[in-house]
Design a protein around this motif. Structure first.
Motif, PDB file in Angstrom:
ATOM      1  N   VAL A  34       0.864  -1.181   0.000  1.00  0.00           N
ATOM      2  CA  VAL A  34       0.000   0.000   0.000  1.00  0.00           C
ATOM      3  C   VAL A  34       0.901   1.232   0.000  1.00  0.00           C
ATOM      4  CG1 VAL A  34      -1.771   1.269   1.263  1.00  0.00           C
ATOM      5  CG2 VAL A  34      -1.805  -1.233   1.251  1.00  0.00           C
ATOM      6  N   MET A  49      -5.918  -2.299  -7.318  1.00  0.00           N
ATOM      7  CA  MET A  49      -7.020  -1.349  -7.103  1.00  0.00           C
ATOM      8  C   MET A  49      -7.299  -1.166  -5.622  1.00  0.00           C
ATOM      9  SD  MET A  49      -9.532  -2.444 -10.236  1.00  0.00           S
ATOM     10  CE  MET A  49     -10.946  -1.677  -9.489  1.00  0.00           C
ATOM     11  N   GLU A  50      -7.258  -2.248  -4.875  1.00  0.00           N
ATOM     12  CA  GLU A  50      -7.524  -2.168  -3.432  1.00  0.00           C
ATOM     13  C   GLU A  50      -6.425  -1.392  -2.709  1.00  0.00           C
ATOM     14  OE1 GLU A  50      -9.771  -2.346  -0.219  1.00  0.00           O
ATOM     15  OE2 GLU A  50     -10.392  -3.123  -2.156  1.00  0.00           O
ATOM     16  N   THR A  51      -5.174  -1.614  -3.088  1.00  0.00           N
ATOM     17  CA  THR A  51      -4.072  -0.924  -2.411  1.00  0.00           C
ATOM     18  C   THR A  51      -3.994   0.550  -2.782  1.00  0.00           C
ATOM     19  OG1 THR A  51      -2.467  -1.541  -4.117  1.00  0.00           O
ATOM     20  CG2 THR A  51      -2.689  -3.020  -2.221  1.00  0.00           C
ATOM     21  N   ARG A  98      -6.690   2.410  -3.321  1.00  0.00           N
ATOM     22  CA  ARG A  98      -7.946   3.052  -2.896  1.00  0.00           C
ATOM     23  C   ARG A  98      -7.747   4.266  -1.973  1.00  0.00           C
ATOM     24  NH1 ARG A  98     -12.559   1.119  -4.045  1.00  0.00           N
ATOM     25  NH2 ARG A  98     -11.827  -1.013  -4.231  1.00  0.00           N
ATOM     26  N   PRO A  99      -6.792   4.250  -1.023  1.00  0.00           N
ATOM     27  CA  PRO A  99      -6.628   5.424  -0.160  1.00  0.00           C
ATOM     28  C   PRO A  99      -6.216   6.700  -0.930  1.00  0.00           C
ATOM     29  CG  PRO A  99      -5.534   3.539   0.814  1.00  0.00           C
ATOM     30  CD  PRO A  99      -5.964   3.130  -0.554  1.00  0.00           C
ATOM     31  N   HIS A 100      -5.668   6.538  -2.124  1.00  0.00           N
ATOM     32  CA  HIS A 100      -5.216   7.688  -2.916  1.00  0.00           C
ATOM     33  C   HIS A 100      -6.084   7.875  -4.165  1.00  0.00           C
ATOM     34  CE1 HIS A 100      -1.703   7.809  -0.379  1.00  0.00           C
ATOM     35  NE2 HIS A 100      -1.584   6.512  -0.554  1.00  0.00           N
ATOM     36  N   LYS A 101      -7.296   7.403  -4.074  1.00  0.00           N
ATOM     37  CA  LYS A 101      -8.218   7.387  -5.211  1.00  0.00           C
ATOM     38  C   LYS A 101      -8.407   8.776  -5.828  1.00  0.00           C
ATOM     39  CE  LYS A 101     -13.079   6.388  -6.061  1.00  0.00           C
ATOM     40  NZ  LYS A 101     -14.297   5.850  -5.454  1.00  0.00           N
ATOM     41  N   HIS A 102      -8.648   9.776  -5.014  1.00  0.00           N
ATOM     42  CA  HIS A 102      -8.970  11.108  -5.540  1.00  0.00           C
ATOM     43  C   HIS A 102      -7.774  11.748  -6.242  1.00  0.00           C
ATOM     44  CE1 HIS A 102     -12.892  10.836  -3.798  1.00  0.00           C
ATOM     45  NE2 HIS A 102     -12.363  10.583  -2.605  1.00  0.00           N
TER      46      HIS A 102
END
Length: 113
Positions: free
Chosen positions: A63, A97-99, A101-105
């Protein structure tokens, strides 16, 4: 970031470099014409292929700690998957994609540029 890679600030860059080295070693071994004649070359090739798969698996699973690491990981993994063209990567895509996710924006903003 100081220099080409600053390990104190990045966790992704050393992993990318590790995978690049393993990939280059595998490609060099596979391109040699004497591959079938050497008794030592086959075990070396098996080991280097394992090392390359392991390096990619570690990169896929980590991550990213920063948005910049997430961007580097996204670009490298996408480029690797396009260049590799091997099947069976759907599990890797889901994990990436899951890892990320915290930086999606921040990644969405980056991809829209």
């Amino acid at each position: 970031m100081g220099g080409r890679f600053d390990a104190s600030e990045s966790t992704i860059s050393p992993m990318i470099e590790n995978h690049k080295r393993a990939h280059a070693q595998r490609a060099a071994l596979e391109q040699r014409g004497w591959l079938g004649r050497s008794l030592l070359c086959r075990p070396m090739l098996v080991f280097v292929r394992w090392r390359e798969r392991r390096a990619l698996a570690k990169l896929v699973a980590i991550v990213p700690s920063t948005a910049e690491d997430a961007r580097c990981k996204l670009i490298y993994v996408m480029a690797n998957m396009i260049a590799d063209r091997s099947t069976g990567q759907m599990e890797d895509v889901a994990t990436v994609m899951e890892t990320l996710r915290p930086h999606k924006h921040s990644l969405i903003r980056f991809l829209r540029k």
